[in-house]
Every structure is written in structure tokens, then in C-alpha cells.
Scaffold this active site. Structure first.
Site, PDB file in Angstrom:
ATOM      1  N   HIS A  53      11.213 -13.393   3.892  1.00 25.92           N
ATOM      2  CA  HIS A  53      10.430 -12.295   3.312  1.00 25.92           C
ATOM      3  C   HIS A  53      10.085 -12.633   1.866  1.00 25.92           C
ATOM      4  O   HIS A  53      10.572 -13.641   1.326  1.00 25.92           O
ATOM      5  CB  HIS A  53      11.186 -10.956   3.390  1.00 25.92           C
ATOM      6  CG  HIS A  53      12.499 -10.946   2.686  1.00 25.92           C
ATOM      7  ND1 HIS A  53      13.705 -10.838   3.328  1.00 25.92           N
ATOM      8  CD2 HIS A  53      12.804 -11.048   1.374  1.00 25.92           C
ATOM      9  CE1 HIS A  53      14.685 -10.857   2.454  1.00 25.92           C
ATOM     10  NE2 HIS A  53      14.154 -11.002   1.261  1.00 25.92           N
TER      11      HIS A  53
HETATM   12  P1  TYD Z   1      17.589  -8.022   4.159  1.00 22.63           P
HETATM   13  O1  TYD Z   1      17.343  -8.237   2.710  1.00 22.63           O
HETATM   14  O2  TYD Z   1      16.477  -7.457   4.988  1.00 22.63           O
HETATM   15  O3  TYD Z   1      18.141  -9.356   4.769  1.00 22.63           O
HETATM   16  P2  TYD Z   1      17.385 -10.419   5.698  1.00 22.63           P
HETATM   17  O4  TYD Z   1      15.997 -10.555   5.147  1.00 22.63           O
HETATM   18  O5  TYD Z   1      18.213 -11.663   5.560  1.00 22.63           O
HETATM   19  O6  TYD Z   1      17.417  -9.843   7.079  1.00 22.63           O
HETATM   20  O7  TYD Z   1      18.857  -7.053   4.301  1.00 22.63           O
HETATM   21  C1  TYD Z   1      19.315  -6.628   5.575  1.00 22.63           C
HETATM   22  C2  TYD Z   1      19.614  -5.151   5.506  1.00 22.63           C
HETATM   23  O8  TYD Z   1      20.666  -4.903   4.577  1.00 22.63           O
HETATM   24  C3  TYD Z   1      18.427  -4.340   5.022  1.00 22.63           C
HETATM   25  O9  TYD Z   1      17.670  -3.861   6.082  1.00 22.63           O
HETATM   26  C4  TYD Z   1      19.076  -3.213   4.247  1.00 22.63           C
HETATM   27  C5  TYD Z   1      20.391  -3.744   3.817  1.00 22.63           C
HETATM   28  N1  TYD Z   1      20.483  -4.070   2.373  1.00 22.63           N
HETATM   29  C6  TYD Z   1      20.867  -3.091   1.485  1.00 22.63           C
HETATM   30  O10 TYD Z   1      21.110  -1.933   1.872  1.00 22.63           O
HETATM   31  N2  TYD Z   1      21.003  -3.408   0.166  1.00 22.63           N
HETATM   32  C7  TYD Z   1      20.751  -4.654  -0.295  1.00 22.63           C
HETATM   33  O11 TYD Z   1      20.897  -4.919  -1.524  1.00 22.63           O
HETATM   34  C8  TYD Z   1      20.316  -5.663   0.612  1.00 22.63           C
HETATM   35  C9  TYD Z   1      19.999  -7.045   0.159  1.00 22.63           C
HETATM   36  C10 TYD Z   1      20.198  -5.332   1.938  1.00 22.63           C
END
Ligand code: TYD
Length: 139
Positions: A53
Site C-alpha cells: 500500500h
Molecule cells: P495494515 O497497515 O493494513 O497492514 P498490511 O498492509 O500489512 O495488511 O494493518 C493491518 C490492520 O491493523 C489494519 O487494517 C488496522 C490495524 N492497524 C491499526 O489499528 N493501527 C496501526 O497502527 C496499524 C499499522 C494497523
């Protein structure tokens, strides 16, 4: 416009000691922004990938505290792979780049600092949308 040339490896302080080594980061110093958030990624199955992303505004600083993984950055024109495998290097990733974390080693631990609180609306999760925003100069 932000490009992959704006991504920087930062060598962190390292106090070597027979009792065990020590490294640290300070905001607005080794981490070139004010830290609003810290999170970590752990228990990743070996070889797994995460985080395909871009962020509109959030800047990141990534450290491989343990083990190894690759951070692949993409500005829509060029891609570059950074192999993180030492706890005394950090990777600064500005906003406006597509980034993914790939090829995690078993038991690796990724520590990430962010310049913003978590905000889903700051994410660009669709690669074609990212390319369009880049072409339109929106990010
Ligand atoms: P995400 O950044 O979407 O990780 P990836 O791109 O590797 O799948 O994070 C996964 C989930 O974790 C996201 O949907 C919401 C939660 N999240 C938080 O609540 N706070 C945060 O600081 C982060 C990074 C993720």
C-alpha cells in the site's frame, strides 16, 4: 514529486559491549520526523509478505529488530528493494510511495515508527489508484 531516491538507509548509533550491544533512535534526529505512532510486526510465517500500500501523508521509519525482510518501494516509475537484516540500520520511507514488506524470515521482528496516528483514510490500497494519483501529481 517523491521518488524512490528519497528513501534513505540511516545508520543508527551502536554501542558495542561484551555485555550486549545497544542502539537507539531519537525523533527529529535519526528519525527525521516527530513520532506519533510505533507498531511492530511479528509472528510472520517465513517467506510471507505484508503491507502492499501507499500512504498519502504518513512517513515511516522501519527497523529490522530481529531477523530479515525486504522493503520494496515503488514511485510508479521505478522500484527498489532494501534488504533489512541488522538492528542498527533504519529505513526512512516518505509518504507518496507504494511500499511492501516481503520475504520475512521466520521469527523476524519489524519495528515501525510513523509520523501520523493510524488513519485508514491515509492509505491507498489500490495500485492503479496509486499510479493515477502519482500521474496527477496528487501525491
Ligand atoms: P495494515 O497497515 O493494513 O497492514 P498490511 O498492509 O500489512 O495488511 O494493518 C493491518 C490492520 O491493523 C489494519 O487494517 C488496522 C490495524 N492497524 C491499526 O489499528 N493501527 C496501526 O497502527 C496499524 C499499522 C494497523
Amino acid at each position: 514529486m517523491v521518488t524512490i531516491d528519497d528513501v534513505k538507509i540511516v545508520a543508527l548509533p551502536k554501542h558495542t559491549d561484551p555485555r550486549g550491544n545497544l542502539s537507539f533512535v531519537e525523533q527529529l534526529n535519526h528519525v527525521p520526523f516527530e513520532i506519533k505512532r510505533t507498531y511492530w510486526i511479528y509472528d510472520v510465517p517465513g517467506g510471507e509478505s505484508r503491507g502492499g500500500h501507499a500512504y498519502k501523508e504518513n512517513q515511516e521509519f522501519i527497523v529490522a529488530l530481529s531477523g530479515a525482510f525486504d522493503v520494496v518501494v515503488d514511485d510508479g516509475q521505478h522500484k527498489k528493494k532494501f534488504e533489512l537484516n541488522r538492528s542498527y540500520y533504519g529505513l526512512y520511507v516518505p509518504a507518496g510511495l507504494w511500499r511492501s514488506m516481503e520475504n520475512f524470515s521466520t521469527n523476524s521482528l519489524a519495528l515501525e515508527f510513523g509520523s501520523k496516528h493510524y488513519d485508514e483514510s491515509d492509505y491507498i490500497r489500490d495500485y492503479q489508484e496509486f499510479i493515477k494519483m502519482k500521474q496527477d501529481g496528487e501525491i
